[in-house]
Design an enzyme around this catalytic site. Structure first.
Site, short mmCIF file in Angstrom:
data_model
loop_
_atom_site.label_atom_id
_atom_site.label_comp_id
_atom_site.label_asym_id
_atom_site.label_seq_id
_atom_site.Cartn_x
_atom_site.Cartn_y
_atom_site.Cartn_z
N MET A 1 10.66 -6.50 4.49
CA MET A 1 10.96 -6.98 5.87
C MET A 1 11.94 -7.88 5.73
O MET A 1 12.10 -9.04 6.38
CB MET A 1 9.68 -7.83 6.16
CG MET A 1 8.40 -7.30 6.07
SD MET A 1 8.48 -5.60 6.95
CE MET A 1 8.17 -6.54 8.61
N SER B 1 1.00 -1.07 0.00
CA SER B 1 -0.01 0.11 0.07
C SER B 1 0.95 1.52 -0.04
O SER B 1 0.55 2.45 -0.68
CB SER B 1 -0.88 -0.05 1.09
OG SER B 1 -0.32 0.19 2.48
N ASN B 2 1.74 1.32 0.86
CA ASN B 2 3.00 2.42 0.65
C ASN B 2 3.39 2.53 -0.78
O ASN B 2 3.54 3.68 -1.32
CB ASN B 2 4.02 2.17 1.60
CG ASN B 2 3.61 2.86 2.88
OD1 ASN B 2 3.30 4.00 3.17
ND2 ASN B 2 3.46 1.80 4.02
N LEU C 1 19.77 -1.11 12.69
CA LEU C 1 18.27 -1.49 12.26
C LEU C 1 17.41 -0.39 12.74
O LEU C 1 17.40 -0.04 14.03
CB LEU C 1 17.93 -2.82 12.70
CG LEU C 1 16.49 -3.20 12.49
CD1 LEU C 1 16.52 -3.64 10.95
CD2 LEU C 1 16.20 -4.44 13.38
N GLU D 1 1.17 6.86 7.25
CA GLU D 1 2.30 6.57 6.39
C GLU D 1 2.00 6.98 5.04
O GLU D 1 3.01 7.54 4.48
CB GLU D 1 2.72 5.18 6.36
CG GLU D 1 3.00 4.52 7.81
CD GLU D 1 3.45 3.05 7.75
OE1 GLU D 1 3.72 2.52 6.71
OE2 GLU D 1 3.04 2.51 8.78
N HIS E 1 9.12 3.22 8.83
CA HIS E 1 8.95 2.15 10.05
C HIS E 1 7.58 2.64 10.77
O HIS E 1 7.41 3.92 10.75
CB HIS E 1 9.97 2.27 10.84
CG HIS E 1 10.14 1.36 11.93
ND1 HIS E 1 10.34 0.02 11.70
CD2 HIS E 1 9.81 1.51 13.29
CE1 HIS E 1 10.08 -0.61 13.13
NE2 HIS E 1 9.66 0.31 13.74
C1 GAR Z 1 4.16 -0.71 6.95
O1 GAR Z 1 3.24 -0.16 8.00
C2 GAR Z 1 5.68 -0.22 7.03
O2 GAR Z 1 5.74 0.59 7.84
C3 GAR Z 1 5.89 -1.79 7.63
O3 GAR Z 1 5.40 -2.61 6.89
C4 GAR Z 1 4.06 -2.31 6.51
C5 GAR Z 1 4.01 -2.44 4.90
O4 GAR Z 1 2.66 -2.07 4.39
N1 GAR Z 1 7.37 -1.61 7.56
C6 GAR Z 1 8.23 -2.58 8.37
O5 GAR Z 1 7.72 -2.81 9.54
C7 GAR Z 1 9.65 -2.18 8.08
N2 GAR Z 1 10.29 -2.81 9.41
P1 GAR Z 1 2.34 -1.93 2.92
O6 GAR Z 1 3.17 -3.22 2.26
O7 GAR Z 1 1.07 -1.94 2.78
O8 GAR Z 1 3.16 -0.73 2.42
#
Ligand code: GAR
Length: 214
Positions: free
Chosen positions: A90, A13-14, A144, A174, A109
């Protein structure tokens, strides 16, 4: 035009919010590829629907972090990536990879760093009893979930929240701060002074977003 690569592991989604903003706001950039570390990442279909080229560098096919990071770096260099955007990616990247892409590697994050680095940030925020939670966009350093902060959005923790409702509130925030901060980078408006980032010569901490209850 700068060349951007977006790395994902999940729903993307980001990534979608970045692609849409780049088009709506006519960024001086081309999103050259969305790269996932697993072929099953649902975000790959989202990228295809948005007509962005997709690629998979499967971590499982590479023996260890060094081999995976070398394959990923080779793919990014072949694209000529000026900026590498970690959008829900991830995987922990090796120090060598981070140093190679220093200054052109940005992450989002789901917490107000330095609180709650690592995984399960929403459940940990609830367990800790914090009343304010949020998200952070930062340049990546070898430590990290650490590095000069470009933008943060704070959201309230509401009575009755569980990890899912809190995650949804943070994710909406976000989608506002990530495109904003990535655009600053693409427009060369970010300068790192010591451990902190400045945007147009103003400390990034003067530009925090505070979100009311939604
Ligand atoms: C988001 O909340 C992002 O901040 C997090 O994973 C999600 C991805 O959502 N990232 C982490 O935890 C990185 N350590 P998305 O796939 O819908 O963008």
């Amino acid at each position: 035009m700068k060349t951007v690569a977006i790395l994902i592991s999940g729903q993307g989604s980001n990534m979608a919010s970045l692609v849409r903003a780049s088009r709506d706001e006519r960024w001086p950039a081309r999103i050259a590829a969305v790269i996932a570390n697993r072929a099953q990442a649902p975000g790959l279909d989202v990228a295809r629907e948005l007509d962005v080229p997709v690629d998979v560098v499967p971590h499982a096919a590479h023996g260890g972090r060094d081999a995976f990071d070398a394959a990923l770096a080779a793919r990014l260099e072949a694209l000529g990536a000026d900026l590498v955007v970690l959008a829900g990616f991830m995987r922990i990247l090796t120090e060598g990879f981070v140093r190679r892409f220093a200054g052109r590697l940005v992450n989002i994050h789901p917490s107000l760093l330095p609180a709650f680095p690592g995984l399960d940030t929403h459940a940990r925020a609830l367990a800790a009893g914090v009343r304010v939670h949020g998200a952070t966009v930062h340049l990546v350093t070898p430590t990290l979930d650490h590095g000069p902060i470009l933008a943060q959005a704070a959201v309230p923790v509401l009575d009755g929240d569980d990890a899912a409702t809190l995650a949804a509130r943070v994710l909406a925030a976000e989608h506002r701060i990530f495109p904003m901060a990535v655009r600053w980078l693409l427009e060369d408006r970010v300068r790192v002074v010591g451990e902190r980032a400045e945007i147009d010569g103003v400390p990034a901490c003067d530009r925090l977003l505070w979100e009311g209850a939604r």
